[in-house]
Design a protein around this motif. Structure first.
Motif, short mmCIF file in Angstrom:
data_model
loop_
_atom_site.label_atom_id
_atom_site.label_comp_id
_atom_site.label_asym_id
_atom_site.label_seq_id
_atom_site.Cartn_x
_atom_site.Cartn_y
_atom_site.Cartn_z
N ALA A 88 8.17 -10.65 7.80
CA ALA A 88 8.95 -10.01 8.85
C ALA A 88 9.50 -8.82 8.43
O ALA A 88 9.51 -7.73 9.36
CB ALA A 88 10.05 -11.21 9.28
N PHE A 89 10.11 -8.62 7.22
CA PHE A 89 11.07 -7.51 7.05
C PHE A 89 10.59 -6.52 6.13
O PHE A 89 11.51 -5.69 5.87
CB PHE A 89 12.32 -7.90 6.85
N TRP A 90 9.50 -6.60 5.34
CA TRP A 90 9.20 -5.52 4.58
C TRP A 90 7.98 -4.83 4.86
O TRP A 90 7.13 -5.19 5.62
CB TRP A 90 8.62 -6.42 3.11
N PRO A 91 7.69 -3.58 4.79
CA PRO A 91 8.56 -2.92 3.87
C PRO A 91 10.07 -2.48 4.75
O PRO A 91 9.94 -2.29 5.86
CB PRO A 91 8.17 -1.49 3.88
N GLY A 92 11.03 -2.70 3.84
CA GLY A 92 12.41 -2.31 4.57
C GLY A 92 13.61 -2.69 3.87
O GLY A 92 13.61 -2.96 2.45
N PRO A 93 14.87 -2.55 4.37
CA PRO A 93 16.09 -2.84 3.57
C PRO A 93 16.38 -4.12 3.07
O PRO A 93 17.67 -4.54 3.59
CB PRO A 93 17.13 -2.05 4.58
N MET A 94 15.70 -4.76 2.32
CA MET A 94 16.02 -6.28 2.03
C MET A 94 15.53 -6.63 0.55
O MET A 94 14.22 -6.00 0.30
CB MET A 94 15.25 -7.14 3.06
N THR A 95 16.25 -7.02 -0.31
CA THR A 95 16.01 -7.43 -1.61
C THR A 95 15.99 -8.95 -1.56
O THR A 95 16.98 -9.48 -1.05
CB THR A 95 16.92 -6.90 -2.58
N LEU A 119 10.81 -3.97 -1.44
CA LEU A 119 9.63 -3.20 -0.99
C LEU A 119 10.10 -2.16 -0.10
O LEU A 119 10.31 -2.46 1.15
CB LEU A 119 8.48 -3.94 -0.36
N PRO A 120 10.45 -0.94 -0.61
CA PRO A 120 11.13 -0.02 0.49
C PRO A 120 10.36 0.47 1.38
O PRO A 120 8.98 0.81 1.17
CB PRO A 120 11.84 1.10 -0.59
N ALA A 121 10.97 0.86 2.84
CA ALA A 121 10.23 1.46 3.48
C ALA A 121 9.84 2.99 3.19
O ALA A 121 8.86 3.65 3.90
CB ALA A 121 11.03 1.67 4.94
N ASN A 122 10.87 3.79 2.56
CA ASN A 122 10.65 5.28 2.40
C ASN A 122 9.27 5.44 1.78
O ASN A 122 9.07 5.04 0.58
CB ASN A 122 12.01 5.69 1.32
N GLU A 123 8.61 6.48 2.20
CA GLU A 123 7.29 6.85 1.80
C GLU A 123 7.37 7.44 0.42
O GLU A 123 6.63 7.13 -0.29
CB GLU A 123 6.65 7.70 2.81
N ALA A 124 8.16 8.32 0.33
CA ALA A 124 8.27 8.81 -1.04
C ALA A 124 8.72 7.93 -2.18
O ALA A 124 7.97 8.12 -3.32
CB ALA A 124 9.34 9.99 -1.08
N ALA A 125 9.31 7.01 -1.97
CA ALA A 125 9.66 5.81 -2.86
C ALA A 125 8.42 4.91 -3.08
O ALA A 125 8.09 4.96 -4.31
CB ALA A 125 10.82 4.97 -2.51
N ARG A 126 7.59 4.75 -2.14
CA ARG A 126 6.53 4.09 -2.34
C ARG A 126 5.44 4.75 -3.20
O ARG A 126 4.73 4.20 -4.00
CB ARG A 126 5.96 3.36 -1.00
N ALA A 127 5.27 6.04 -2.77
CA ALA A 127 4.34 6.80 -3.42
C ALA A 127 4.74 6.96 -4.93
O ALA A 127 3.78 7.00 -5.71
CB ALA A 127 4.33 8.29 -2.89
N LEU A 128 6.00 7.13 -5.31
CA LEU A 128 6.60 7.29 -6.61
C LEU A 128 5.99 6.02 -7.39
O LEU A 128 5.43 6.12 -8.44
CB LEU A 128 7.89 7.44 -6.76
#
Ligand code: TXA
Ligand code: MG
Length: 349
Positions: A88-95, A119-128
């Protein structure tokens, strides 16, 4: 060490990924707050994170992944409720707190049997994370005892000289740290409120609990389910009070208090909403009263500003506790030592 700030271009992300592979630390954007990232499978990198932050070693780090397929080797199990929250909530602001596998060093989990995965939503974070080829452990990139950073500049203020590189991807959209949810049992427990709200979890799972410490100060002898709860959270130098109640009452009470404190020689600032008229008194904006997400996105920068301006008294408008409001009031409440004044108190019941 010289600290560089670079726009999060593909080249800069490649450079950051290389640093992570070498065991170094990088300031990285996410949609919540900026993180201080290092290789999550490397105990030495974890030690560097604690050192750069000045963080107590018994407060565990969150492990960030770029896709759900990276999770199975990191955990011993994914309970059904956790699986539904992920969908439901990934990628997004949930741990999600899950039972940890042996490959996560004890330094990362601070000796706990569980690990926080995000699993963060920010694209740069995921690319890193993808390019580094390893999960990235990242606490908020502030020095311990400072507000979480919501811009690359905030990270620079706290980490200059301590890390080689900060990736700048602009201000964080959510602005408060991720919701930390214990998903080891059948009913999820929210340990730290954030962008994924109790209402949203309830909707998906049909049950949710919010930890009792979310809106109250910790008392001696209290047992905490999340180590982060027991540390003194950031508080501005200004003596901070929150005013709640009917909006006209709040505005009146804040103006009265502002004038009294100013007459006593205090430097006073209001953290208030754009629609409210404080008659020219110094106000740091929390955005529109109709969009509590704006208060979330602005709060940490506003708290930093209080200190920069040298304010000695801060008077804050409360936010409704529904939705993201719970996360805003949790952070504001801690900054104020939960000094919350009910401005309706004089009313007829
Ligand atoms: O939005 C965020 O979560 C940001 C970005 C960078 O992802 N990270 C962040 O990390 O806020 P940090 O370390 O500042 O806060 C993590 C919180 C702490 O309160 C910690 O105690 C709690 O999560 N935590 C981490 N692992 C835990 C575990 N296994 N059990 C219970 N609480 C845990
Ligand atoms: Mg933090």
């Amino acid at each position: 060490m010289k600290t560089q700030v670079k726009k999060a271009t593909p080249e800069a992300i490649a450079e950051a990924a290389q640093l992570i592979r070498e065991g170094q630390l990088v300031g990285m954007p996410t949609e919540t707050v900026y993180g201080l990232g290092g290789n999550a499978l490397d105990a030495e990198a974890a030690k560097r994170i604690f050192e750069a932050k000045g963080r107590p070693g018994d407060n565990p780090l969150i492990v960030h992944v770029s896709c759900v397929e990276e999770i199975p080797p990191l955990v011993r199990a994914i309970p059904p409720a956790a699986r539904r929250l992920m969908d439901a909530f990934w990628p997004g602001p949930m741990t999600l707190i899950l039972p940890k596998a042996d490959c996560i060093p004890a330094e990362v989990s601070a000796g706990l049997d569980t690990v926080g995965i995000r699993l963060p939503a920010n694209e740069a974070a995921r690319a890193l994370i993808r390019e580094a080829g390893r999960p990235i452990a990242a606490p908020s990139a502030n020095r311990s005892g400072r507000p979480s950073p919501t811009t690359a500049q905030h990270v620079f203020e706290d980490m200059d000289g301590r890390i080689p590189l900060i990736l700048d991807d602009g201000p964080c959209e959510v602005g408060v740290e991720s919701s930390v949810i214990d998903a080891t049992g059948d009913v999820p427990v929210i340990l730290r409120p954030g962008g994924i709200t109790p209402e949203m979890v309830q909707e998906v799972i049909g049950g949710v609990r919010v930890d009792e410490h979310v809106m109250s100060p910790l008392r001696e002898g209290d047992v905490v389910r999340s180590p982060g709860m027991k540390y003194k959270h950031y508080a501005p130098r200004a003596k901070t009070t929150i005013f709640e109640g009917e909006q006209t009452h709040v505005v009146e009470a804040i103006c009265r208090e502002y004038d009294e404190q100013t007459a006593r020689g205090e430097h006073v600032a209001i953290l208030g909403f754009d629609e409210h008229d404080f008659g020219g008194r110094l106000r740091i904006s929390l955005g529109s009263v109709h969009r509590p997400q704006e208060a979330a996105a602005r709060l940490f920068a506003a708290l930093r500003e209080l200190d920069e301006l040298g304010e000695t008294v801060a008077l804050c408008e409360a936010v409704d506790l529904s939705g993201i409001g719970l996360a805003v009031m949790n952070r504001m409440g801690r900054a104020a030592g939960f000094d919350i004044r009910d401005t309706d108190a004089g009313d007829e019941p």
